[in-house]
Design an enzyme around this catalytic site. Structure first.
Site, PDB file in Angstrom:
ATOM      1  NE  ARG A  40     -77.654  19.289  26.414  1.00  0.00           N
ATOM      2  CZ  ARG A  40     -76.775  19.166  25.425  1.00  0.00           C
ATOM      3  NH1 ARG A  40     -75.569  19.708  25.547  1.00  0.00           N
ATOM      4  NH2 ARG A  40     -77.096  18.508  24.329  1.00  0.00           N
ATOM      5  CG  HIS A  86     -84.306  23.326  24.765  1.00  0.00           C
ATOM      6  ND1 HIS A  86     -83.860  23.067  26.048  1.00  0.00           N
ATOM      7  CD2 HIS A  86     -83.827  22.307  24.006  1.00  0.00           C
ATOM      8  CE1 HIS A  86     -83.168  21.954  26.062  1.00  0.00           C
ATOM      9  NE2 HIS A  86     -83.123  21.466  24.821  1.00  0.00           N
ATOM     10  CE1 TYR A 130     -94.738  16.459   4.217  1.00  0.00           C
ATOM     11  CE2 TYR A 130     -92.825  15.343   5.144  1.00  0.00           C
ATOM     12  CZ  TYR A 130     -93.442  15.999   4.089  1.00  0.00           C
ATOM     13  OH  TYR A 130     -92.766  16.187   2.911  1.00  0.00           O
TER      14      TYR A 130
END
Length: 830
Positions: A40, A86, A130
């Site tokens: 990570r 993921h 958006y």
């Protein structure tokens, strides 16, 4: 219930394993830490990406959201990445996607975003429903040729799909875009760089594999932040590139504009990752609470064309004072470089050259595997084309054979039997159309066959010659530079007007004295006039009653020293940090300069300025009282803590006596207090780590002990100067000490006894050298080594320094006079 039932108590008990809680916690924590580190938080040195970045780009690649496609809703990209590769939550994936699209965060953005993706004011991006995104053109270079078996793939989290373990990465992305992250117990912070400069440095390394980091810095002089600004000073950059760690001072770009009502300080570029809105707020807070005076107005006039923050000053304000306050409090930030990345799955702090070398190793593997893949395809195609050409040569017979067969399988078999076609060739011929038997088609096949054959030869050449393979890498890097490189944004500036403590200290040779009572001082060597041998010298220190001089050495005020103690520790010291005092002064407490323990004394000093801590070609050769000799590479002493580090392991009662710098091809001369000396090849003492004890260098008899060590070469024309505790000494040509095997008794160097006393020091000296000798009572004498007579071995020598009764020689140090030193004069100071 039957005892054979699976849930029987005995069966359950057999599956229980007793473990210690602390062992289980330790192993579980290590497993968790390594999972975070490798899975990570840290980038891979090969493609410069963390798993989340890599998975987002690969998911976009698989979905066809490339630079040539239409933008896709960010929520769709995040959903596919989370569902397939993921499984760590959509917010983490979207945050990463946003950062890859921000031109003020990435030097070369990997995502082309459409919509609100945040700002330098710290404004967050719009919700993922958006915004829209697609891959930036340069991101496709990271994935180029991924379908050609260039990298290894591994199963995704649920085993349904496969994902790349690393991307092919056609350019060194770790350096270009940098990386930051916090793992368990470690963190990384790699600064971004200019793409063109990184490629130039990589090409230089390809062409000059043995080049040094300064050579690479000719092409890659400094990081290049996407927000521009200035890096102050070059020393921190050099340190970061050499060691992988450093602290860069990044300063905003600003200028002063003159106006009718007063000057204005206009800020046009900010340090990397500085929040502009917060900067303006903090300046306003200083103005409001009176910390910053003279400011009349503060405005943020920034727009899409760039940053412009205006600090308007009052007509009577001192512009320099306001500018200095802004610099000290707001316009400079520190970027802590930690070039930590995964190398073969393990975290390593890397220098600039190591980073590029690992990238090149990866790129060579990618090009090799791609070439093998292309070669296999080309050979398969050449095989088919060879069959077609053969069929064209026998077109009528081949057509007749196919017409006479009952079905396609019989036709293929007949072609294989009658004409020797392979199965693949026969199947292809059977599927051919009659129109491909025309002369024009035949010419095209011949042209393609020649082209494929040339391609095979080229691929075999690349695979058979690493220089050719590197040439391909170099050509591809140049193409990327031509396509994507742009101008440097961050400038490197020298610190204007900054004066360091070292700048205020004149560079001169000094004598440093240290007493057993831990008093230390430095005195310019020119304070002591040179004398003839046999002089009494002058007072060099006003010692407290019962105190004695333990160490004396000469150095330049700007020298960086490694100070070795009798207890086997080594400390670092800048000579100018030792207070300068008159020759009759006692000195200051040594604890303020060198943190020595009780009973710890400096017994050897090495000037570190000329040592190469990066190479393993220089050694510090140490000798102990009990006759042990140890060689340790200089690189082991590159990082010395303020509290010192261990230089050698000593047995009880043993002490470190002396240290010499050797180059791996020298001889070592070990001298004993009873006047013996042994010379042997330094390679007889193999290099060891700092915590090692060493090997026997000389065989001591009775109560004899080692007094010092010197280095010599086979063609050395220097002398060995030996001085005893009662002030007698001599010079003897080093050629008179024949080479022996170590751990021998050696040869008689000087006669000791009631007149001479024991040997106090030995030094290899040359004509023109001078020495400083100091007694335990504080008398000091400076003289030329030429004043000490030359004698053969096994002689008593002459008076070097006239000592009063009960006084003994504490130490002798030899130096080559600087041009600035006074010319030698006879007599002594009164």
């Amino acid at each position: 219930m039957s005892s054979d039932a699976p849930d029987a108590p005995d069966a359950v008990a057999d599956r229980i394993e007793n473990v210690r809680v602390e062992d289980e916690m330790e192993q579980s924590y290590i497993d968790y830490a390594m999972s975070v580190i490798a899975g990570r938080a840290l980038p891979d040195v090969r493609d410069g990406l963390k798993p989340v970045h890599r998975r987002i780009l690969y998911a976009m690649h698989e979905a066809g959201v490339t630079s040539g496609s239409a933008h896709r809703k960010s929520s769709s990209i995040v959903g596919e990445t989370m569902g397939d590769y993921h499984p760590h939550g959509d917010s983490a994936i979207y945050d990463t996607l946003v950062r890859m699209a921000q031109p003020f965060s990435m030097r070369e953005p990997l995502v082309d975003g459409q919509g609100n993706f945040g700002s330098v004011d710290g404004d967050p991006a719009a919700a993922m429903r958006y915004t829209e995104a697609r891959m930036a053109p340069i991101a496709e270079e990271l994935l180029a040729d991924i379908d050609m078996d260039t990298v290894d793939f591994e199963s995704n989290y649920d085993g349904r799909l496969e994902e790349p373990a690393v991307l092919p990465s056609a350019f060194p992305n770790l350096l270009v875009n940098g990386s930051s992250g916090i793992a368990v117990g470690m963190s990384t912070n790699v600064p971004p760089h200019n793409l063109g400069e990184v490629i130039d440095a990589t090409i230089h390394l390809i062409e000059n594999p043995e080049c040094s980091i300064p050579d690479l810095m000719e092409h890659l002089p400094a990081p290049d932040f996407p927000t521009g600004a200035n890096i102050v000073g070059r020393s921190a950059i050099r340190k970061a590139y050499h060691t992988g760690r450093g602290r860069l001072r990044v300063r905003a770009e600003y200028h002063v504009e003159e106006g009718e009502r007063g000057d204005s300080i206009v800020i046009t570029e900010l340090p990397y990752q500085q929040n502009k809105s917060r900067l303006v707020e903090r300046i306003a807070e200083d103005v409001n609470d009176g910390t910053l005076e003279g400011v009349r107005d503060l405005r943020d006039e920034s727009d899409r064309d760039g940053i412009r923050v205006v600090v308007e000053l009052k007509s009577n304000a001192n512009t320099d004072i306001v500018e200095n306050h802004l610099l000290e409090s707001h316009l400079e930030r520190t970027f802590g470089v930690i070039n930590l990345a995964l190398v073969d799955g393990q975290p390593e702090v890397l220098s600039l050259k190591e980073t590029l070398e690992h990238y090149l190793d990866h790129r060579k593997e990618v090009v090799r595997r791609r070439s093998e893949y292309e070669l296999t395809e080309a050979e398969d195609r050449a095989h088919i084309l060879d069959g077609r050409l053969k069929a064209l040569e026998n077109a009528e017979d081949v057509v007749e054979t196919i017409r006479g067969a009952e079905n396609r399988d019989d036709a293929r078999a007949a072609l294989e039997d009658e004409y020797g076609f392979s199965g693949e060739q026969a199947a292809h011929i059977v599927r051919m159309q009659l129109g491909s038997l025309t002369s024009m088609e035949a010419a095209e096949i011949e042209d393609e066959y020649a082209e494929v054959t040339a391609r095979i030869e080229r691929l075999e050449e690349i695979l058979g010659d690493e220089d050719e393979l590197l040439g391909v890498i170099e050509d591809e890097l140049r193409e990327i530079k031509d396509e994507y490189a742009n101008e440097r944004r961050t400038r490197v500036v020298e610190e204007a007007g900054e004066v360091t403590d070292e700048d205020l200290i004149p560079e001169e040779r000094v004598v440093v004295t240290l007493s057993e009572g831990d008093y230390i001082k430095r005195t310019p060597v020119e304070t002591f006039s040179t004398q003839h041998r046999g002089g009494k010298g002058v007072i060099g220190a006003d010692l407290k009653e019962g105190d004695r001089v333990s160490t004396v050495f000469t150095a330049s005020t700007h020298d960086y020293l490694l100070c070795f103690t009798n207890q086997g520790q080594v400390y670092r010291l800048k000579v100018y940090q030792v207070p300068e005092m008159s020759r009759t002064a006692r000195g200051t407490s040594a604890v303020n300069v060198v943190d020595l323990d009780d009973g710890e004394e400096i017994t050897a000093v090495v000037t570190a300025d000329d040592l190469d801590f990066e190479a393993d070609e220089e050694y510090l050769t140490m000798a102990t009282r009990d006759g042990y000799v140890k060689r340790t590479a200089v690189s082991e002493f590159a990082n010395i803590r303020s509290t010192g580090i261990r230089a050698v392991r000593l047995e009880h009662g043993d002490e470190l006596v002396d240290v010499e710098v050797t180059d791996g091809e020298s001889d070592v001369v070990v001298s004993t207090e009873e006047g013996m000396a042994i010379r042997f090849d330094e390679t007889e003492a193999r290099p060891m780590g700092r915590s090692a004890r060493g090997v026997r260098g000389v065989k001591l008899e009775g109560g004899d002990r080692v007094s010092g060590v010197a280095a010599a070469r086979s063609d050395d024309e220097r002398d060995l100067m030996t001085v005893t505790e009662y002030g007698y000494g001599k010079r003897t040509a080093l050629a008179q000490y024949r080479r022996q095997s170590r751990n021998g008794k050696g040869l008689v160097d000087i006669k000791t006894g009631q007149r001479n006393g024991r040997v106090a020091s030995v030094h290899a000296v040359a004509e023109g050298d001078e020495f400083v000798a100091m007694s335990e009572d504080g008398q000091i004498m400076r003289a030329s080594v030429s004043e000490v007579s030359e004698y053969g071995r096994n002689t008593q020598g002459v008076t070097v320094m006239d000592l009063v009764e009960h006084d003994r020689l504490a130490a002798v140090d030899v130096f080559t006079p600087d041009d600035a030193d006074d010319e030698a004069t006879d007599g002594a100071d009164e």
